[in-house]
Design a protein around this motif. Structure first.
Motif, PDB file in Angstrom:
ATOM      1  N   ALA A  80       0.839  -1.199   0.000  1.00 40.05           N
ATOM      2  CA  ALA A  80       0.000   0.000   0.000  1.00 40.05           C
ATOM      3  C   ALA A  80       0.874   1.250   0.000  1.00 40.05           C
ATOM      4  CB  ALA A  80      -0.904  -0.002   1.232  1.00 40.05           C
ATOM      5  N   GLN A  81       0.425   2.268  -0.726  1.00 38.93           N
ATOM      6  CA  GLN A  81       1.107   3.559  -0.755  1.00 38.93           C
ATOM      7  C   GLN A  81       0.107   4.648  -0.392  1.00 38.93           C
ATOM      8  OE1 GLN A  81       4.325   4.175  -1.151  1.00 38.93           O
ATOM      9  NE2 GLN A  81       4.913   2.058  -1.597  1.00 38.93           N
ATOM     10  N   VAL A  82       0.403   5.365   0.697  1.00 40.55           N
ATOM     11  CA  VAL A  82      -0.474   6.426   1.197  1.00 40.55           C
ATOM     12  C   VAL A  82       0.333   7.706   1.322  1.00 40.55           C
ATOM     13  CG1 VAL A  82      -1.969   7.169   3.097  1.00 40.55           C
ATOM     14  CG2 VAL A  82      -1.852   4.741   2.481  1.00 40.55           C
ATOM     15  N   HIS A  83      -0.238   8.828   0.916  1.00 35.50           N
ATOM     16  CA  HIS A  83       0.379  10.144   1.072  1.00 35.50           C
ATOM     17  C   HIS A  83      -0.487  11.004   1.975  1.00 35.50           C
ATOM     18  CE1 HIS A  83       2.964  10.195  -2.886  1.00 35.50           C
ATOM     19  NE2 HIS A  83       3.306   9.235  -2.051  1.00 35.50           N
ATOM     20  N   PHE A  84       0.162  11.748   2.873  1.00 39.82           N
ATOM     21  CA  PHE A  84      -0.551  12.686   3.742  1.00 39.82           C
ATOM     22  C   PHE A  84       0.226  13.990   3.805  1.00 39.82           C
ATOM     23  CE2 PHE A  84      -1.068  14.213   8.286  1.00 39.82           C
ATOM     24  CZ  PHE A  84      -2.264  14.868   8.047  1.00 39.82           C
ATOM     25  N   VAL A  85      -0.450  15.107   3.502  1.00 41.85           N
ATOM     26  CA  VAL A  85       0.165  16.429   3.547  1.00 41.85           C
ATOM     27  C   VAL A  85      -0.371  17.159   4.777  1.00 41.85           C
ATOM     28  CG1 VAL A  85       0.515  18.617   2.344  1.00 41.85           C
ATOM     29  CG2 VAL A  85       0.383  16.479   1.042  1.00 41.85           C
ATOM     30  N   ILE A  86       0.510  17.473   5.714  1.00 41.24           N
ATOM     31  CA  ILE A  86       0.086  18.011   7.006  1.00 41.24           C
ATOM     32  C   ILE A  86      -0.671  19.335   6.888  1.00 41.24           C
ATOM     33  CG2 ILE A  86       0.906  18.932   9.217  1.00 41.24           C
ATOM     34  CD1 ILE A  86       3.088  16.794   9.170  1.00 41.24           C
ATOM     35  N   LYS A  90      -4.852  16.770   3.801  1.00 40.23           N
ATOM     36  CA  LYS A  90      -5.364  15.916   2.734  1.00 40.23           C
ATOM     37  C   LYS A  90      -4.565  14.618   2.652  1.00 40.23           C
ATOM     38  CE  LYS A  90      -8.388  18.997   1.379  1.00 40.23           C
ATOM     39  NZ  LYS A  90      -9.841  18.799   1.628  1.00 40.23           N
ATOM     40  N   LEU A  91      -5.256  13.539   2.293  1.00 40.15           N
ATOM     41  CA  LEU A  91      -4.647  12.220   2.167  1.00 40.15           C
ATOM     42  C   LEU A  91      -5.022  11.620   0.821  1.00 40.15           C
ATOM     43  CD1 LEU A  91      -4.397   9.429   4.781  1.00 40.15           C
ATOM     44  CD2 LEU A  91      -5.661   8.928   2.691  1.00 40.15           C
ATOM     45  N   TRP A  92      -4.086  10.863   0.244  1.00 40.63           N
ATOM     46  CA  TRP A  92      -4.308  10.117  -1.000  1.00 40.63           C
ATOM     47  C   TRP A  92      -3.792   8.689  -0.807  1.00 40.63           C
ATOM     48  CZ3 TRP A  92      -2.610  15.025  -0.594  1.00 40.63           C
ATOM     49  CH2 TRP A  92      -3.166  16.021  -1.407  1.00 40.63           C
ATOM     50  N   TYR A  93      -4.321   7.745  -1.596  1.00 33.82           N
ATOM     51  CA  TYR A  93      -3.730   6.412  -1.644  1.00 33.82           C
ATOM     52  C   TYR A  93      -3.744   5.926  -3.077  1.00 33.82           C
ATOM     53  CZ  TYR A  93      -8.642   4.739  -1.382  1.00 33.82           C
ATOM     54  OH  TYR A  93      -9.979   4.512  -1.589  1.00 33.82           O
ATOM     55  N   GLN A  94      -2.738   5.127  -3.409  1.00 36.08           N
ATOM     56  CA  GLN A  94      -2.551   4.688  -4.788  1.00 36.08           C
ATOM     57  C   GLN A  94      -3.191   3.331  -5.001  1.00 36.08           C
ATOM     58  OE1 GLN A  94       1.464   3.755  -6.311  1.00 36.08           O
ATOM     59  NE2 GLN A  94       1.058   5.243  -7.932  1.00 36.08           N
ATOM     60  N   ASN A  95      -4.134   3.262  -5.937  1.00 33.59           N
ATOM     61  CA  ASN A  95      -4.851   2.028  -6.210  1.00 33.59           C
ATOM     62  C   ASN A  95      -4.872   1.786  -7.715  1.00 33.59           C
ATOM     63  OD1 ASN A  95      -6.359  -0.265  -5.736  1.00 33.59           O
ATOM     64  ND2 ASN A  95      -8.300   0.823  -5.519  1.00 33.59           N
ATOM     65  N   ASN A  96      -4.346   0.644  -8.131  1.00 33.42           N
ATOM     66  CA  ASN A  96      -4.284   0.291  -9.557  1.00 33.42           C
ATOM     67  C   ASN A  96      -3.604   1.374 -10.387  1.00 33.42           C
ATOM     68  OD1 ASN A  96      -5.664  -2.177  -9.141  1.00 33.42           O
ATOM     69  ND2 ASN A  96      -7.638  -1.101  -9.207  1.00 33.42           N
ATOM     70  N   GLY A  97      -2.531   1.936  -9.827  1.00 32.41           N
ATOM     71  CA  GLY A  97      -1.734   2.916 -10.549  1.00 32.41           C
ATOM     72  C   GLY A  97      -2.279   4.327 -10.543  1.00 32.41           C
ATOM     73  N   GLU A  98      -3.424   4.548  -9.881  1.00 33.60           N
ATOM     74  CA  GLU A  98      -4.010   5.886  -9.832  1.00 33.60           C
ATOM     75  C   GLU A  98      -4.156   6.331  -8.374  1.00 33.60           C
ATOM     76  OE1 GLU A  98      -7.646   6.037 -11.965  1.00 33.60           O
ATOM     77  OE2 GLU A  98      -6.741   5.513 -13.894  1.00 33.60           O
ATOM     78  N   TRP A  99      -4.043   7.636  -8.157  1.00 31.79           N
ATOM     79  CA  TRP A  99      -4.165   8.182  -6.811  1.00 31.79           C
ATOM     80  C   TRP A  99      -5.615   8.516  -6.508  1.00 31.79           C
ATOM     81  CZ3 TRP A  99      -0.529   7.819  -3.260  1.00 31.79           C
ATOM     82  CH2 TRP A  99       0.784   7.626  -3.675  1.00 31.79           C
ATOM     83  N   VAL A 100      -6.107   7.999  -5.385  1.00 31.00           N
ATOM     84  CA  VAL A 100      -7.463   8.275  -4.900  1.00 31.00           C
ATOM     85  C   VAL A 100      -7.372   9.359  -3.844  1.00 31.00           C
ATOM     86  CG1 VAL A 100      -9.507   7.314  -3.796  1.00 31.00           C
ATOM     87  CG2 VAL A 100      -8.128   5.876  -5.336  1.00 31.00           C
ATOM     88  N   LYS A 187       4.844  -7.835   8.666  1.00 32.83           N
ATOM     89  CA  LYS A 187       4.443  -6.908   9.720  1.00 32.83           C
ATOM     90  C   LYS A 187       3.580  -5.758   9.202  1.00 32.83           C
ATOM     91  CE  LYS A 187       8.463  -7.593  12.765  1.00 32.83           C
ATOM     92  NZ  LYS A 187       9.590  -6.910  13.451  1.00 32.83           N
ATOM     93  N   SER A 188       3.721  -5.426   7.940  1.00 33.82           N
ATOM     94  CA  SER A 188       3.156  -4.185   7.422  1.00 33.82           C
ATOM     95  C   SER A 188       2.314  -4.381   6.180  1.00 33.82           C
ATOM     96  CB  SER A 188       4.286  -3.188   7.092  1.00 33.82           C
ATOM     97  OG  SER A 188       5.131  -2.994   8.205  1.00 33.82           O
ATOM     98  N   VAL A 189       1.306  -3.510   6.036  1.00 28.17           N
ATOM     99  CA  VAL A 189       0.504  -3.503   4.810  1.00 28.17           C
ATOM    100  C   VAL A 189       1.108  -2.596   3.755  1.00 28.17           C
ATOM    101  CG1 VAL A 189      -1.603  -4.023   6.090  1.00 28.17           C
ATOM    102  CG2 VAL A 189      -1.049  -1.632   5.578  1.00 28.17           C
ATOM    103  N   GLY A 190       1.939  -1.641   4.185  1.00 27.72           N
ATOM    104  CA  GLY A 190       2.524  -0.712   3.232  1.00 27.72           C
ATOM    105  C   GLY A 190       3.207   0.445   3.914  1.00 27.72           C
ATOM    106  N   GLU A 191       3.191   1.597   3.231  1.00 26.17           N
ATOM    107  CA  GLU A 191       3.910   2.765   3.718  1.00 26.17           C
ATOM    108  C   GLU A 191       3.041   4.015   3.624  1.00 26.17           C
ATOM    109  OE1 GLU A 191       8.399   1.461   2.231  1.00 26.17           O
ATOM    110  OE2 GLU A 191       7.243   2.929   1.075  1.00 26.17           O
ATOM    111  N   ILE A 192       3.274   4.926   4.560  1.00 25.19           N
ATOM    112  CA  ILE A 192       2.672   6.251   4.480  1.00 25.19           C
ATOM    113  C   ILE A 192       3.784   7.280   4.370  1.00 25.19           C
ATOM    114  CG2 ILE A 192       2.485   6.430   7.017  1.00 25.19           C
ATOM    115  CD1 ILE A 192      -0.018   8.194   6.511  1.00 25.19           C
ATOM    116  N   HIS A 193       3.660   8.166   3.382  1.00 23.66           N
ATOM    117  CA  HIS A 193       4.616   9.247   3.177  1.00 23.66           C
ATOM    118  C   HIS A 193       3.969  10.527   3.724  1.00 23.66           C
ATOM    119  CE1 HIS A 193       7.125   7.078  -0.045  1.00 23.66           C
ATOM    120  NE2 HIS A 193       6.169   6.232   0.317  1.00 23.66           N
ATOM    121  N   VAL A 194       4.592  11.115   4.724  1.00 28.12           N
ATOM    122  CA  VAL A 194       4.066  12.328   5.356  1.00 28.12           C
ATOM    123  C   VAL A 194       4.887  13.514   4.870  1.00 28.12           C
ATOM    124  CG1 VAL A 194       3.586  13.503   7.535  1.00 28.12           C
ATOM    125  CG2 VAL A 194       3.351  11.006   7.391  1.00 28.12           C
ATOM    126  N   PHE A 195       4.199  14.515   4.314  1.00 24.51           N
ATOM    127  CA  PHE A 195       4.855  15.670   3.714  1.00 24.51           C
ATOM    128  C   PHE A 195       4.579  16.932   4.526  1.00 24.51           C
ATOM    129  CE2 PHE A 195       3.948  12.677   0.305  1.00 24.51           C
ATOM    130  CZ  PHE A 195       5.174  12.556  -0.333  1.00 24.51           C
TER     131      PHE A 195
END
Length: 202
Positions: A80-86, A90-100, A187-195
């Motif tokens: 899993a790939q998740v982005h969060f901008v403090i 706002k938060l996004w996650y990448q599903n099937n090559g596209e950001w939700v 241990k993990s489902v994926g990563e969260i990138h905090v910006f």
């Protein structure tokens, strides 16, 4: 070795089981991978192979009329790939090559989640802090810890004590369904990138 995975027995993402040597029930998250051992006396016996209970053996009662809560097959999907901008919350996650997204999300301004890349753990246990939101997402009590220590989680709700809190509660179900099948490792489902700023997000 026969790999199975945990079904959503309580319709909220958890299955109650009994571990060897314990009389109290424990909850295992949906899609947790286990090694099936045997069926005996109306119970399925297994060994957990990932998550916080990895290595523990236990059993679960079969369904009324027969049938197992441990489903054959391995449902895991890529990391899993998740982005969060403090500042923009706002938060996004990448599903099937596209950001939700973007999805309304926050952290405590006085105890912000650290900027950087962090693992998102396989869920550990139901969290009572989510119970009051289950009318809007039946998976609100499932939280995903950020990193492998401490008490910062990715979850839904209206209050943050240093977590990444998705405040658009009805959208939590979609994010939950995305995360719960994903795996980075055992241990993990994926990563969260905090910006720290919107400009830093690719």
């Amino acid at each position: 070795m026969s790999i199975r995975h945990v079904s959503d027995a309580d319709n909220e993402g958890w299955l109650l089981v009994k571990f060897s040597g314990s009389n109290a029930p424990d909850a295992l998250p949906q899609n947790l991978r286990v090694e099936y051992i045997k069926t005996e006396g109306g119970r399925d016996y297994f060994k957990v192979i990932e998550g916080v209970h990895a290595g523990r053996e236990g059993s679960v009662k079969q369904k009324e009329g027969g049938g197992s809560y441990l489903i054959e097959g391995d449902p895991k999907q890529p990391t899993a790939q998740v982005h969060f901008v403090i500042p923009s919350k706002k938060l996004w996650y990448q599903n099937n090559g596209e950001w939700v997204g973007p999805i309304d999300t926050m952290t405590d301004p006085n105890n912000m989640v650290p900027v950087g890349v962090h693992d998102i753990e396989i869920p550990d246990a139901p969290h009572k802090g989510g119970e009051s939101y289950e009318d809007r997402s039946r998976f609100a009590s499932t939280w995903f810890r950020i990193g492998h220590s401490g008490d910062r989680y990715l979850h839904t709700g209206s209050v943050s004590a240093g977590c990444v809190t998705m405040t658009d509660i009805p959208k939590w179900t979609d994010l939950y369904n995305y995360l719960i099948k994903r795996r980075k490792d055992d241990k993990s489902v994926g990563e969260i990138h905090v910006f720290a700023t919107e400009a830093e997000r690719p």
